[in-house]
Design an enzyme around this catalytic site. Structure first.
Site, short mmCIF file in Angstrom:
data_model
loop_
_atom_site.label_atom_id
_atom_site.label_comp_id
_atom_site.label_asym_id
_atom_site.label_seq_id
_atom_site.Cartn_x
_atom_site.Cartn_y
_atom_site.Cartn_z
CB ALA A 109 104.78 44.90 5.95
CG LEU A 110 102.43 49.96 8.63
CD1 LEU A 110 101.53 51.02 8.45
CD2 LEU A 110 103.95 50.06 8.95
CG HIS A 111 104.24 44.81 13.25
ND1 HIS A 111 104.59 45.65 14.25
CD2 HIS A 111 105.25 44.47 12.37
CE1 HIS A 111 105.87 45.76 14.05
NE2 HIS A 111 106.54 45.21 13.00
CG HIS B 188 105.31 49.47 12.00
ND1 HIS B 188 104.97 48.26 11.72
CD2 HIS B 188 106.63 49.47 11.60
CE1 HIS B 188 106.22 47.58 10.97
NE2 HIS B 188 107.00 48.46 11.10
CD GLU C 263 113.13 50.92 24.64
OE1 GLU C 263 113.24 52.04 25.18
OE2 GLU C 263 112.83 49.75 25.11
CD GLN D 3 116.67 51.29 12.66
OE1 GLN D 3 116.67 50.51 11.64
NE2 GLN D 3 115.30 51.48 13.38
CB VAL E 34 104.64 45.84 20.45
CG1 VAL E 34 103.27 45.12 20.26
CG2 VAL E 34 104.56 47.29 20.59
CB SER F 195 107.71 43.52 8.40
OG SER F 195 107.35 45.06 9.07
P1 AMP Z 1 110.87 48.79 10.04
O1 AMP Z 1 109.36 48.87 9.12
O2 AMP Z 1 111.13 47.55 10.36
O3 AMP Z 1 111.76 49.51 9.52
O4 AMP Z 1 110.47 49.56 11.53
C1 AMP Z 1 110.02 50.77 11.71
C2 AMP Z 1 109.89 51.31 13.26
O5 AMP Z 1 108.98 50.47 14.02
C3 AMP Z 1 111.39 51.08 13.69
O6 AMP Z 1 111.61 52.16 14.55
C4 AMP Z 1 111.25 49.81 14.44
O7 AMP Z 1 112.18 49.53 15.60
C5 AMP Z 1 109.83 49.76 14.79
N1 AMP Z 1 109.19 48.56 15.38
C6 AMP Z 1 109.39 47.47 14.48
N2 AMP Z 1 108.75 46.33 15.08
C7 AMP Z 1 108.61 46.99 16.45
C8 AMP Z 1 107.96 46.15 17.81
N3 AMP Z 1 107.62 44.79 17.57
N4 AMP Z 1 107.91 47.20 18.56
C9 AMP Z 1 108.04 48.32 18.71
N5 AMP Z 1 108.47 48.91 17.51
C10 AMP Z 1 108.95 48.12 16.43
#
Ligand code: AMP
Length: 283
Positions: A31-33, A36, A147, A152, A179, A189
């Site tokens: 569910a990338l943004h 990611h 961050e 985590q 971000v 997500s």
């Molecule tokens: P997730 O898919 O939520 O497990 O996130 C995957 C990676 O993307 C993890 O290292 C998160 O910390 C990073 N991430 C998620 N949201 C953001 C964001 N808004 N800005 C920077 N990194 C993010």
């Protein structure tokens, strides 16, 4: 971009990548943004070929959490990663990641005790276990994490240090700044769970956090600044607050007053059934 779903094909794909230079791993749950994708860009800027993983890890969800509802958008995610120049998309299913009989758990104590570790029991065990597996599967030279999930990142670094990991070495685990949307809300997500009204209220989270940090920097006692922060969130429509604390940025121990060590404000709060987290540095 090559998409692989089995460990055998992953190993072959990574082997040929490695011959061309350093390999970076960007683990995600999909569910990338733009958050990611920023990790991917940062990896490429470091001169690495990127392996991105998409795996919604059941072991990091509690029994009453949103595992089933978690958004899954493989086709769209695959297009986005391919456009960013990702070399390999590693997308195993649950049986490939956790075959019958899987019995190992990695538990990092200390940095995982408070905050999300307290409000989501078992969450960081699930994270550490899957990230350790991803590290061993890909054996990346570097890995990138957001961050946004500050605790985590601390848990993963602790694990890499404690287990003497070489691929990646703890010093090659990079944190990437959060971000944000135009109104300051950290991209997530889970933001798509929010109704239009909740989405508007959500922007109070970063605003109130910035106000609390400014107050602390200006001499307001930490407890008073945190009380105002909580009051602002509840007034804006947040239903409950899991935690809102100032902590030592490295040890994740709560701190009652700013001092010599870098401090971080960490918050998790719920808007309806959606749980949002954010964190920001003091100073
Ligand atoms: P997730 O898919 O939520 O497990 O996130 C995957 C990676 O993307 C993890 O290292 C998160 O910390 C990073 N991430 C998620 N949201 C953001 C964001 N808004 N800005 C920077 N990194 C993010």
């Amino acid at each position: 971009m090559q998409t692989v779903n089995t460990l055998g094909t992953l190993r072959e794909a990574v082997e040929s990548l490695r011959a061309t230079g350093p390999v970076a791993l960007v683990p995600t749950m999909g569910a990338l943004h733009q958050g990611h994708l920023t990790l991917v860009r940062e990896a490429r800027a470091r001169g690495a070929q990127v392996v991105a993983s998409i795996f919604v890890n059941p072991r990091q969800f509690g029994p009453n959490e949103d595992l089933d509802a978690y958004p899954r958008r493989m086709a769209e995610d695959s297009r986005l990663l391919s456009e960013e120049g990702v070399a390999v998309l590693w997308a195993p299913d649950v049986a490939e990641m956790y075959p019958q009989g899987f019995s190992t758990n990695i538990s990092v104590t200390g940095v995982s005790d408070n905050f999300c570790g307290a409000s989501r029991p078992g969450h960081f065990d699930g994270v550490a276990t899957v990230v350790c597996k991803l590290f061993n599967q890909v054996r990346p030279d570097l890995a990138l994490f957001g961050e946004k999930d500050w605790q985590q990142l601390a848990v993963i670094r602790r694990m890499a240090r404690d287990l003497d990991l070489s691929y990646p070495h703890v010093d090659a685990i990079y944190g990437v700044p959060t971000v944000r949307e135009a109104d300051g809300l950290a991209m997530s997500s889970r933001n798509q769970y929010l109704s239009a009204e909740e989405r508007q209220a959500a922007a109070t989270l970063p605003t109130a956090m910035r106000a609390a940090l400014a107050a602390i920097a200006g001499g307001t006692p930490v407890a008073d600044a945190l009380a105002s922060l909580r009051a602002s969130l509840l007034a804006a429509g947040f239903s409950s607050i899991d935690y809102a604390d100032l902590a030592d940025a490295a040890s994740l121990e709560p701190i009652a007053a700013p001092g010599a060590v870098p401090a971080r404000l960490l918050v998790a709060a719920r808007l309806g059934s959606t749980r949002l987290i954010d964190n920001m540095p003091l100073g």
